[in-house]
Design a protein around this motif. Structure first.
Motif, mmCIF file in Angstrom:
data_model
loop_
_atom_site.group_PDB
_atom_site.id
_atom_site.type_symbol
_atom_site.label_atom_id
_atom_site.label_comp_id
_atom_site.label_asym_id
_atom_site.label_seq_id
_atom_site.Cartn_x
_atom_site.Cartn_y
_atom_site.Cartn_z
ATOM 1 N N MET A 19 -27.379 -46.555 2.462
ATOM 2 C CA MET A 19 -27.655 -45.229 2.990
ATOM 3 C C MET A 19 -26.357 -44.449 3.100
ATOM 4 N N TYR A 20 -26.516 -43.145 3.001
ATOM 5 C CA TYR A 20 -25.382 -42.228 3.000
ATOM 6 C C TYR A 20 -25.757 -41.033 3.868
ATOM 7 N N SER A 21 -24.774 -40.453 4.527
ATOM 8 C CA SER A 21 -25.043 -39.305 5.385
ATOM 9 C C SER A 21 -23.915 -38.294 5.261
ATOM 10 N N LEU A 22 -24.270 -37.035 5.494
ATOM 11 C CA LEU A 22 -23.253 -35.999 5.625
ATOM 12 C C LEU A 22 -23.732 -34.974 6.636
ATOM 13 N N ILE A 23 -22.756 -34.294 7.215
ATOM 14 C CA ILE A 23 -23.039 -33.228 8.169
ATOM 15 C C ILE A 23 -22.137 -32.051 7.811
ATOM 16 N N TYR A 24 -22.728 -30.855 7.836
ATOM 17 C CA TYR A 24 -21.959 -29.657 7.508
ATOM 18 C C TYR A 24 -22.374 -28.520 8.421
ATOM 19 N N THR A 25 -21.539 -27.499 8.442
ATOM 20 C CA THR A 25 -21.853 -26.253 9.133
ATOM 21 C C THR A 25 -21.754 -25.126 8.120
ATOM 22 N N SER A 26 -22.438 -24.031 8.428
ATOM 23 C CA SER A 26 -22.340 -22.842 7.590
ATOM 24 C C SER A 26 -22.684 -21.620 8.430
ATOM 25 N N VAL A 27 -22.427 -20.464 7.864
ATOM 26 C CA VAL A 27 -22.711 -19.202 8.532
ATOM 27 C C VAL A 27 -23.796 -18.483 7.737
ATOM 28 N N ALA A 28 -24.879 -18.123 8.414
ATOM 29 C CA ALA A 28 -25.974 -17.402 7.757
ATOM 30 C C ALA A 28 -25.491 -16.018 7.345
ATOM 31 N N THR A 29 -25.966 -15.541 6.199
ATOM 32 C CA THR A 29 -25.551 -14.223 5.731
ATOM 33 C C THR A 29 -26.258 -13.103 6.490
ATOM 34 N N THR A 30 -27.409 -13.407 7.072
ATOM 35 C CA THR A 30 -28.144 -12.445 7.901
ATOM 36 C C THR A 30 -28.839 -13.201 9.028
ATOM 37 N N VAL A 31 -29.310 -12.468 9.990
ATOM 38 C CA VAL A 31 -30.144 -13.068 11.030
ATOM 39 C C VAL A 31 -31.419 -13.563 10.360
ATOM 40 N N MET A 32 -31.749 -14.809 10.590
ATOM 41 C CA MET A 32 -32.919 -15.413 9.944
ATOM 42 C C MET A 32 -34.166 -15.134 10.779
ATOM 43 N N GLN A 33 -35.123 -14.471 10.181
ATOM 44 C CA GLN A 33 -36.394 -14.197 10.845
ATOM 45 C C GLN A 33 -37.224 -15.487 10.864
ATOM 46 N N PRO A 34 -38.121 -15.639 11.857
ATOM 47 C CA PRO A 34 -38.924 -16.863 11.960
ATOM 48 C C PRO A 34 -39.657 -17.228 10.668
ATOM 49 N N ALA A 35 -40.214 -16.273 9.970
ATOM 50 C CA ALA A 35 -40.940 -16.574 8.726
ATOM 51 C C ALA A 35 -40.010 -17.185 7.674
ATOM 52 N N LYS A 36 -38.782 -16.711 7.605
ATOM 53 C CA LYS A 36 -37.820 -17.241 6.637
ATOM 54 C C LYS A 36 -37.409 -18.667 7.022
ATOM 55 N N LEU A 37 -37.232 -18.923 8.308
ATOM 56 C CA LEU A 37 -36.896 -20.277 8.755
ATOM 57 C C LEU A 37 -38.038 -21.248 8.448
ATOM 58 N N ILE A 38 -39.268 -20.811 8.656
ATOM 59 C CA ILE A 38 -40.433 -21.652 8.346
ATOM 60 C C ILE A 38 -40.487 -21.952 6.854
ATOM 61 N N GLU A 39 -40.205 -20.956 6.040
ATOM 62 C CA GLU A 39 -40.186 -21.140 4.583
ATOM 63 C C GLU A 39 -39.140 -22.178 4.175
ATOM 64 N N ILE A 40 -37.943 -22.071 4.753
ATOM 65 C CA ILE A 40 -36.870 -23.029 4.470
ATOM 66 C C ILE A 40 -37.305 -24.440 4.870
ATOM 67 N N LEU A 41 -37.879 -24.565 6.048
ATOM 68 C CA LEU A 41 -38.291 -25.882 6.539
ATOM 69 C C LEU A 41 -39.388 -26.497 5.685
ATOM 70 N N LYS A 42 -40.375 -25.695 5.315
ATOM 71 C CA LYS A 42 -41.465 -26.235 4.506
ATOM 72 C C LYS A 42 -40.941 -26.749 3.175
ATOM 73 N N TYR A 43 -40.134 -25.950 2.523
ATOM 74 C CA TYR A 43 -39.564 -26.373 1.243
ATOM 75 C C TYR A 43 -38.708 -27.626 1.424
ATOM 76 N N SER A 44 -37.847 -27.634 2.449
ATOM 77 C CA SER A 44 -36.951 -28.763 2.696
ATOM 78 C C SER A 44 -37.726 -30.044 2.977
ATOM 79 N N ARG A 45 -38.724 -29.945 3.805
ATOM 80 C CA ARG A 45 -39.499 -31.144 4.149
ATOM 81 C C ARG A 45 -40.210 -31.716 2.935
ATOM 82 N N ASP A 46 -40.793 -30.863 2.114
ATOM 83 C CA ASP A 46 -41.469 -31.338 0.905
ATOM 84 C C ASP A 46 -40.473 -31.991 -0.055
ATOM 85 N N TRP A 47 -39.357 -31.322 -0.302
ATOM 86 C CA TRP A 47 -38.351 -31.838 -1.219
ATOM 87 C C TRP A 47 -37.779 -33.151 -0.686
ATOM 88 N N ASN A 48 -37.426 -33.171 0.591
ATOM 89 C CA ASN A 48 -36.822 -34.365 1.180
ATOM 90 C C ASN A 48 -37.766 -35.562 1.136
#
Length: 145
Positions: A1-30
């Motif tokens: 197993m391998y792990s990494l942790i990173y930080t980043s700065v969002a280019t804009t304030v993320m609206q709830p719908a955009k965060l949900i979209e990111i999570l859905k895609y991420s969970r499916d891909w992961n």
């Protein structure tokens, strides 16, 4: 197993719908690539400016994690991507989460503002991948749910 942790700065304030979209895609891909982890979205005043940041932990097979991180670095929804720690791990920290998520508003948690003012190099210098202070912070979300 391998792990990494990173930080980043969002280019804009993320609206709830955009965060949900990111999570859905991420969970499916992961799920399809044996990746687990946690994503935190932090919004609020730091150094008198309104900032939106991400912290993410990824864990899984080494090549899958590295490949995913390369894709993440090309994502235009964030910048100033800073790899804090990476390395081999014995056990997953987020083994039942394809992608856990926590949203924090710093104005509601003023004690955390000083934590997010820490220089990424300070965060990177502390401990190994399993015992880094930023990793410990992220594990608290998993341990208390």
């Amino acid at each position: 197993m391998y792990s990494l942790i990173y930080t980043s700065v969002a280019t804009t304030v993320m609206q709830p719908a955009k965060l949900i979209e990111i999570l859905k895609y991420s969970r499916d891909w992961n799920k399809d690539h044996d990746i687990t982890g946690c994503l935190a979205y932090i919004e609020g005043q730091i150094d008198n400016t309104h900032q939106c940041r991400f912290i993410q932990v990824l864990e899984g097979p080494e090549q899958e994690v590295i490949s995913l991180f390369k894709n993440i670095k090309r994502d235009t929804r964030h910048g100033s991507i800073t790899l804090i720690k990476q390395g081999k791990i014995k056990n997953r920290n987020f083994d039942s989460w394809e992608m856990g998520f926590e949203k924090m508003i710093l104005d509601d948690n003023p004690v955390l503002q000083s934590f997010f003012k820490l220089d990424p190099q300070v965060l990177a210098a502390h401990g190994d991948i399993q015992n880094n202070m930023l990793m410990e912070f992220m594990k608290t979300f998993y341990n208390y749910l």
